[in-house]
Scaffold this motif. Sequence first.
Motif, short mmCIF file in Angstrom:
data_model
loop_
_atom_site.label_atom_id
_atom_site.label_comp_id
_atom_site.label_asym_id
_atom_site.label_seq_id
_atom_site.Cartn_x
_atom_site.Cartn_y
_atom_site.Cartn_z
N TYR A 61 0.63 -0.92 0.09
CA TYR A 61 0.01 -0.61 0.11
C TYR A 61 1.20 1.42 0.42
O TYR A 61 1.40 2.04 0.74
CB TYR A 61 -0.56 -0.14 1.33
CG TYR A 61 -2.07 0.79 1.83
CD1 TYR A 61 -3.29 1.27 0.83
CD2 TYR A 61 -1.66 2.34 1.75
CE1 TYR A 61 -4.08 1.74 0.73
CE2 TYR A 61 -2.88 2.67 1.06
CZ TYR A 61 -3.63 3.24 1.51
OH TYR A 61 -5.12 4.41 0.89
N ASP A 112 -1.51 4.64 -3.53
CA ASP A 112 -2.75 4.72 -2.78
C ASP A 112 -3.07 5.87 -1.48
O ASP A 112 -4.66 5.76 -1.87
CB ASP A 112 -2.48 3.39 -1.61
CG ASP A 112 -2.45 1.94 -2.77
OD1 ASP A 112 -3.54 1.91 -3.52
OD2 ASP A 112 -1.18 1.53 -3.16
N LYS A 113 -2.04 6.81 -1.57
CA LYS A 113 -2.65 8.29 -1.01
C LYS A 113 -1.42 8.05 -1.19
O LYS A 113 -0.54 8.24 -1.34
CB LYS A 113 -2.61 7.57 0.74
CG LYS A 113 -4.50 7.46 1.38
CD LYS A 113 -5.25 7.63 1.06
CE LYS A 113 -6.39 7.18 2.56
NZ LYS A 113 -7.15 7.26 1.92
#
Length: 149
Positions: A61, A112-113
């Motif tokens: 992630y 993802d972020k």
Amino acid sequence: LVDRSMKLQIYAFGKPALPFMRDGISEYEKRLKRYGGVTITYLKQGQDPTKQLLEASEGTYRIVLDERGTDWTTDEITRFIKNAELNGSAKKVSFLIGPADGHTKDMRSAADKVIRLSALTLQHEHALLILLEQLYRVRTIQAGTPYHR
């Protein structure tokens, strides 16, 4: 039970050069060992930074640290990690600190972020130290220890 087996990884370009930064980084690495630790990988400048980061963080992630990212509070980081550990949605989380010129649009798109530690542009050593302190703070909050007060 909280599964603290989530692997926290940090990828950054260039090893810290400033002695006081190395000392601070080392201190928080040591402190984090009590809470599952963190792995820091230093990448070499010179090659395509986006390609290096994408290859290094494959299957994780990806959280890109970038001044154009959204602000996350300590509580939001804590909730993200707690929820990911509880539901198993992210077994490995990679925090990506860019090179001197920052992250490319492609790197931000692949994340993802995208978050920022500050509205200020931070030199990578400072960003690394601040990130480590926040990860330590998150782990102490989870453990219920008084550090975060």
